[in-house]
Design an enzyme around this catalytic site. Structure first.
Site, PDB file in Angstrom:
ATOM      1  CE1 TYR A 114      -4.374  -1.332   0.647  1.00 39.64           C
ATOM      2  CE2 TYR A 114      -3.032  -3.058   1.623  1.00 39.64           C
ATOM      3  CZ  TYR A 114      -4.241  -2.621   1.119  1.00 39.64           C
ATOM      4  OH  TYR A 114      -5.312  -3.475   1.080  1.00 39.64           O
ATOM      5  CE1 TYR A 154      -2.339  -6.776   3.716  1.00 36.20           C
ATOM      6  CE2 TYR A 154      -3.031  -6.431   1.440  1.00 36.20           C
ATOM      7  CZ  TYR A 154      -3.252  -6.278   2.790  1.00 36.20           C
ATOM      8  OH  TYR A 154      -4.386  -5.637   3.227  1.00 36.20           O
ATOM      9  NE  ARG A 165      -7.454  -9.689   4.410  1.00 40.20           N
ATOM     10  CZ  ARG A 165      -8.294  -8.709   4.050  1.00 40.20           C
ATOM     11  NH1 ARG A 165      -8.004  -7.469   4.295  1.00 40.20           N
ATOM     12  NH2 ARG A 165      -9.434  -8.974   3.444  1.00 40.20           N
ATOM     13  CG  HIS A 168      -8.434  -7.062  -0.045  1.00 36.82           C
ATOM     14  ND1 HIS A 168      -7.256  -7.677   0.343  1.00 36.82           N
ATOM     15  CD2 HIS A 168      -8.474  -5.890   0.637  1.00 36.82           C
ATOM     16  CE1 HIS A 168      -6.624  -6.911   1.221  1.00 36.82           C
ATOM     17  NE2 HIS A 168      -7.334  -5.816   1.411  1.00 36.82           N
ATOM     18  CG  HIS A 170      -9.621  -1.593   1.292  1.00 35.24           C
ATOM     19  ND1 HIS A 170      -9.972  -1.987   2.563  1.00 35.24           N
ATOM     20  CD2 HIS A 170      -8.399  -2.120   1.057  1.00 35.24           C
ATOM     21  CE1 HIS A 170      -8.986  -2.714   3.081  1.00 35.24           C
ATOM     22  NE2 HIS A 170      -8.025  -2.817   2.185  1.00 35.24           N
TER      23      HIS A 170
END
Lengths: 246, 206
Positions: A114, A154, A165, A168, A170
């Site tokens: 991120y 990740y 995770r 995906h 958000h």
């Protein structure tokens, strides 16, 4: 009372995630212990901001190029990764379109990192051409669409029980009022990591979990040849049809 | 029930983008984020609300996403569900957002909302602000409502009184305060938000 178009029922807990999730330690110290008070819905609950685009830039629907990231204010070079096209409709509980609603979209880059100071310890590389967030607006049919690159998986950092995770996206959605505000995540169909994700699987009802997983769009139905397509309808709380009595 | 089921909520996670925040997102008295924008200021008494967000054991919780939603100074909403929406202040959007800072601090500039007679329940709402809190570890948002001190209408407010214990209700009444970061022309209030603990903030079933 009958003139008021939107009504809101409490969420059905089976279709929503548990507050405490095993192996997700932040849920232990941040979830209230003293229960929730039931309150009536009044005007403040059934209204919400409908003109947010005055304040928030809603024209950021290509996440694959950092807007203003290039020289001379032009769009930046393209981010690394598989280009994806995501579209769907924002609906209320009657299946009516929720129009002119901002949808905020953010996710990790194709390596699973991120753009955020919280992810400074990530073992994965940054992508100078990936900004990681965008916004779009639903149209008259409640339809939205955006272009991005497929996020990577990740490992959840600093957890004693290591888990991944899955890829995906958000989503933060405003809908038609305070009670239709929704923050959720969209998953990809057929990903082997979906089955072990503690966040996706915190929703008890399997049908509820399916509502978070997108569907592939056949290539012939895509607007361009260089994208992999995913369809994802989103339902926010709110109904015009039936009195809810809350 | 409608025929479609709402999509499940999910945590906002720890990575809510910092660049989603415009410079005026936590200033509800202006309706633009553009630099040097000369938008008219909202009508009403300017107020500054600040405090600290804590998780369990009074540990300050940074990176919480806090949103405000409130009526304008005369108690109206620019929304079709308000039968008097035409009276809403065109220079007030009623919405703001802020991430708590490293020490848990959050703050908003807004105008004091008006109370109103609620067309749904027929009851009188005292001036109040609806607050949503999202963040990592919260699979669903938390919602609470801030009330003002010394408001006679609090006694009849249906949401305030949904909390039976007066000591618990006290935790969502704004307290007059002073803050070095507040605008000089604003009335200032403090309200700390305790996500979990003995003096936990009361939250409502969403």
């Amino acid at each position: 009372m009958d003139k008021l178009p939107n009504r809101f029922a409490p969420y059905d807990d089976r279709t929503q995630p548990a507050f405490k999730v095993e192996g997700y330690k932040e849920t232990i110290t941040r979830v209230p212990m003293q229960g929730f008070y039931k309150r009536p819905a009044t005007l403040t609950e059934v209204t919400g901001p409908l003109n947010l685009a005055r304040k928030l830039d809603a024209d950021l629907s290509d996440l694959s190029r950092a807007k203003g990231g290039g020289r001379d204010g032009k769009d930046g070079a393209r981010a690394m990764g598989q280009l994806i096209f995501v579209t769907g409709r924002l609906l209320d509980e009657d299946g009516s379109p929720v129009r002119n609603s901002i949808i905020e979209v953010w996710h990790a880059n194709s390596a699973g990192r991120y753009i955020h100071k919280m992810d400074a310890g990530s073992p994965f590389p940054e992508d100078p051409n990936f900004f990681g967030s965008g916004r779009c607006l639903t149209d008259h049919e409640g339809r939205y669409q955006y272009i991005s690159i497929k996020p990577g998986a990740y490992p959840v950092p600093n957890h004693p029980q290591r888990w991944w995770r899955p890829p995906h996206i958000h989503l933060s959605i405003f809908g038609s009022g305070f009670m239709s505000r929704l923050v959720t995540q969209m998953f990809f169909p057929g990903d082997p990591l979906n089955a072990q994700d503690r966040i996706l699987n915190s929703v008890p009802d399997p049908k509820g979990r399916e509502r978070m997983i997108s569907r592939p769009i056949p290539m012939m139905e895509l607007p361009r040849a260089d994208v992999v397509g995913f369809a994802h309808d989103i339902v926010v709380r709110g109904s015009r049809a039936t009195p809810m009595g809350i | 029930m409608g025929k479609f089921v709402p999509t499940p909520s999910c945590t906002v996670g720890p990575f809510f983008p910092a660049h989603y925040f415009g410079p005026n997102d936590n200033d509800l008295t202006v309706t633009s984020n553009a630099a040097g924008a000369s938008s008219k200021r909202a009508q009403g008494t300017k107020i500054y609300i600040a405090g600290t967000i804590y998780e369990a054991d009074r540990v300050p919780r940074w990176n919480s996403i806090v949103e405000f939603w409130q009526a304008d100074a005369s108690g109206h909403f620019a929304h079709p569900n308000d039968p008097e929406s035409s009276k809403a202040d065109p220079d007030f959007m009623g919405w703001g957002r802020r991430a708590s800072e490293d020490d848990g601090y959050y703050d908003f500039i807004t105008v004091k909302p008006g109370g109103y007679k609620d067309p749904l329940t027929g009851l009188v709402r005292a001036p109040h602000i609806n607050v949503s809190i999202m963040g990592s570890g919260l699979m669903r948002r938390l919602v609470t409502t801030f009330f003002f001190p010394d408001e006679p209408a609090n006694a009849g407010d249906p949401v305030f009184n949904a909390i039976p214990d007066a000591k618990v209700r006290e935790r969502i009444i704004l307290k007059p305060a002073k803050f070095p970061r507040a605008p000089a022309d604003a009335l200032c209030y403090r309200l700390d938000i305790v996500l979990q603990g003995e003096d936990e903030t009361p939250f409502f079933l969403d």
